[in-house]
Write an enzyme that holds these catalytic residues in place. Structure first.
Site, PDB file in Angstrom:
ATOM      1  N   CYS A 109       0.892  -1.132   0.000  1.00 42.79           N
ATOM      2  CA  CYS A 109       0.000   0.000   0.000  1.00 42.79           C
ATOM      3  C   CYS A 109       0.945   1.199   0.000  1.00 42.79           C
ATOM      4  CB  CYS A 109      -0.801  -0.083   1.296  1.00 42.79           C
ATOM      5  SG  CYS A 109      -1.873   1.248   1.547  1.00 42.79           S
ATOM      6  N   HIS A 214      -8.287   4.633   1.064  1.00 41.96           N
ATOM      7  CA  HIS A 214      -7.622   4.894  -0.219  1.00 41.96           C
ATOM      8  C   HIS A 214      -8.318   6.036  -0.957  1.00 41.96           C
ATOM      9  CE1 HIS A 214      -5.991   0.546   0.023  1.00 41.96           C
ATOM     10  NE2 HIS A 214      -5.287   1.400   0.738  1.00 41.96           N
ATOM     11  N   HIS A 247      -3.316   7.310  -2.943  1.00 43.40           N
ATOM     12  CA  HIS A 247      -2.978   6.277  -1.966  1.00 43.40           C
ATOM     13  C   HIS A 247      -3.760   5.007  -2.302  1.00 43.40           C
ATOM     14  CE1 HIS A 247      -3.682   4.718   2.412  1.00 43.40           C
ATOM     15  NE2 HIS A 247      -2.573   4.203   1.928  1.00 43.40           N
ATOM     16  N   GLY A 392      -2.418  12.975   4.739  1.00 39.75           N
ATOM     17  CA  GLY A 392      -3.233  13.236   5.919  1.00 39.75           C
ATOM     18  C   GLY A 392      -4.675  12.866   5.618  1.00 39.75           C
ATOM     19  N   HIS A 417       3.905   7.276   8.046  1.00 42.24           N
ATOM     20  CA  HIS A 417       3.285   7.058   6.724  1.00 42.24           C
ATOM     21  C   HIS A 417       1.970   7.816   6.526  1.00 42.24           C
ATOM     22  CE1 HIS A 417       0.155   4.661   8.459  1.00 42.24           C
ATOM     23  NE2 HIS A 417      -0.235   4.158   7.327  1.00 42.24           N
ATOM     24  N   LYS A 493     -12.887   9.182  -3.310  1.00 40.87           N
ATOM     25  CA  LYS A 493     -12.717   8.131  -2.305  1.00 40.87           C
ATOM     26  C   LYS A 493     -13.472   6.878  -2.698  1.00 40.87           C
ATOM     27  CE  LYS A 493     -11.856   8.651   1.877  1.00 40.87           C
ATOM     28  NZ  LYS A 493     -10.455   8.955   1.965  1.00 40.87           N
TER      29      LYS A 493
END
Lengths: 494, 143
Positions: A109, A214, A247, A392, A417, A493
């Protein structure tokens, strides 16, 4: 100095402050601890850290072969086996172990950061259109499938060649590889070590974000948030610039690899290797054993799947920007800054008591943060140190930092991370409502799209630690150096 | 509902407790809790496709663990969610043997309100126990 008090008096009474941002749990805390635990945090972060972190980090300290300390980064919170933010380096010459619980289910990830040469004023009028198209073109959420249609045997190539496989098929630029950890291809991945079930789970998921935490975000570089102008400029940043950060990980594939080997390890650990552990999620095997090596090679396949996933998403991002701004991605300056991995175990050379040794560094929800000069850092960054990208919450902000020599000396070249959760998803859903949150964020200039309103509520900024506090802890502890803070203006998202 | 989500067992993920008068009922409750973690309204998942799941294990906890993994596998590999499950469990010598007819349909964003993707069952606090004549399981899902 010894700190007393608080709800977690059992722990706080034995934690010693050994540096401004370093806290130590001695081996006397728990039977079987081979090394002390070390938590990097400010005073307020340590006090708010959830109790299970202490229990888990001291469990990690009992694993065979662990060197120096069992670490937890400032964004740490409880995980499975290892805490999130957990770091452990193992001596592979003397029976050190490899543990899927030290890597995480979502293998590799990670985060990717992309430059543009667009300014806030260029993007603002088209923000909604841009986010809507990204939302459509970068699939997210439960059951989403990507546009890359391949056969199981081609999937085996993907997991052995990573981002390089994508570049060869036109999903990216050659220079993207240099700007990815491991140059986008983790060497030694062996697809004979993965199950057919893992392949079936991952087959249609290349180029998908997934869900949970993510995301893909459009961010704004404000002048006052550039902490080192010289370095920022050198890396291609300028005031008022728009950048893209995302992410995601290895999706169902990585999870299946982790699950497969968790069970294999549980079967052999005690019976064959006489290893006793304190938590089933710490299942492990000696690194130098058939099972340990099989998992290492399979886990590397997960690393590559994740690099390929992020590379394919980058390709889509470039397509969308090109369409919305009616220009080539090259002309829009859509160059990668870097791609970092969060959940990995890697063989690296580190200096221990003045001697250079090969060790296996587990990083679970922790970022490699090598300083200047390391050969793993690509030429373009070798004189300044490895870029570290820390995301963040969707409401607050994210950071770019650089790795340091001090991290290499103290934490096996590792830093935080993310911001780290402080509240469970179930609890967050009771406090926030997705629709309302979306409207509130819109008023604050952040346009967010999600496949799930409840998923959105779970990711509310208030469910996370203060990102600035986390970053400052890593910065002042010297294990990474902050360069820029980014503000979110658009977010998709899962 | 024969299951409830727990607030403070897992910070980053989803935890639930499920119940059953028998082991079969317990396994069913856990299966429904997993589907319900991913989509809001179970009644909208129609029993159109059938998949047969057959598993064996000498440990009841690991049997449940593997059974739940199976459901996650079908979600990724075939986009199938299950809402109707017939479960038979018996003990053959030292092994528990499970036979399940799982019925459900393909995930459809237009029809099913999505919640969060379940990616793995973890062994974190994983537990199956008989308490006051009733079976209970505690499960933490990685999402």
């Amino acid at each position: 100095m010894v700190i007393f008090g608080g709800d977690m008096s059992r722990y706080l009474s034995i934690i010693k402050k050994v540096g401004d941002y370093i806290w130590e749990i001695p081996t006397s805390f728990k039977e079987g601890m081979r090394v002390p635990g070390r938590i990097y945090a400010s005073e307020s972060l340590i006090k708010d850290m959830d109790e299970q972190v202490y229990d888990q980090i001291t469990n990690v300290a009992t694993l065979p072969g662990i060197l120096k300390y069992a670490y937890c980064m400032p964004d740490g919170h409880s995980g499975y086996g290892f805490p999130i933010g957990g770091v452990a380096a193992m001596n592979v010459e003397e029976n050190g172990v490899i543990s899927p619980g030290g890597i995480g289910f979502d293998i590799n990830c990670g985060m990717r950061l992309i430059l543009t040469n667009l300014t806030y004023n260029d993007v603002k009028p088209k923000l909604k259109e841009l986010v809507d198209m990204l939302f459509e073109r970068v699939p997210a959420g439960v059951g989403s499938t990507g546009f890359v249609k391949i056969t199981p045997s081609q999937f085996r190539e993907v997991v052995e060649y990573g981002a390089k496989w994508c570049i060869e098929r036109g999903y990216g630029w050659e220079e993207d590889l240099e700007r990815t950890e491991e140059y986008g291809i983790m060497k030694g991945a062996n697809s004979n070590k993965i199950s057919d079930r893992a392949i079936q789970r991952g087959l249609n998921q290349i180029g998908t974000l997934g869900s949970g935490n993510h995301y893909l975000e459009i961010q704004w570089v404000k002048k006052e948030n550039i902490f080192d102008e010289y370095i920022a400029d050198k890396m291609g940043f300028f005031p008022d610039q728009i950048v893209v950060m995302f992410h995601c990980g290895s999706r169902g594939f990585g999870h299946q690899v982790a699950t497969d080997y968790l069970q294999i390890f549980l079967n052999v650990m005690e019976r064959k290797y006489r290893i006793k552990i304190l938590d089933r999620e710490l299942a492990c095997a000696p690194f130098n054993s058939p099972e340990g090596q099989d998992y290492f090679e399979a886990m590397k396949c997960g690393i590559n799947m994740s690099f390929a996933n992020r590379q394919t998403i980058l390709h889509r991002v470039r397509e969308v920007f090109s369409k919305i701004f009616n220009s080539d991605p090259e002309k829009l300056g859509l160059r990668m800054v870097y791609d970092v991995a969060h959940n990995t175990a890697k063989l690296e050379e580190h200096c221990i008591d003045g001697v250079k040794r090969k060790v296996l560094v587990h990083r679970k929800g922790a970022t490699r943060a090598f300083g200047p000069g390391r050969e793993e850092v690509p030429d373009i960054y070798r004189d300044i140190g490895q870029p570290v990208i820390i995301g963040g919450s969707m409401e607050t902000g994210s950071y770019l930092l650089l790795g340091t020599k001090r991290a290499e000396e103290e934490t096996f070249g590792t830093t935080a991370h993310g911001s780290g959760r402080t509240m469970s998803r179930t609890k967050a859903r009771k406090i926030w409502r997705g629709e309302r949150l979306q409207q509130d964020m819109m008023r604050r200039g952040i346009y967010v799209r999600s496949v799930s309103y409840s998923g959105l509520a779970e990711e509310a900024g208030g469910a996370y630690k203060d990102i600035d506090e986390v970053i400052n802890a890593t910065h002042y502890a010297g294990i990474s150096k902050k360069i820029i803070r980014f503000l979110p203006i658009g977010n998709i998202k899962g | 509902m024969p299951y409830k989500y727990i607030e403070d067992l897992s910070i980053a993920d989803v935890a639930f407790e499920a119940y059953g008068e028998s082991l079969e009922e317990l396994f069913l409750s856990c299966a429904l809790a997993i589907t319900n973690t991913m989509i809001k309204d179970l009644s909208k998942v129609e029993p159109i496709f059938l998949r047969n799941i057959v598993l064996e294990n000498d440990d009841i906890e690991m049997l449940l663990f593997n059974f739940l993994q199976e459901l996650i596998f079908y979600k990724d590999a075939e986009k199938l969610l299950f809402s109707s499950l017939k479960i038979k469990l018996k003990k053959v010598n030292t092994n528990y043997k499970l036979e399940c007819e799982a019925r459900g349909e393909e995930l459809n964003m237009a029809k099913h309100e999505l919640l969060v993707d379940v990616k793995a069952v973890t062994l974190h606090h994983f537990q199956v126990k008989l308490s006051e004549g009733r079976w209970m399981a505690k499960v933490v899902l990685d999402v």
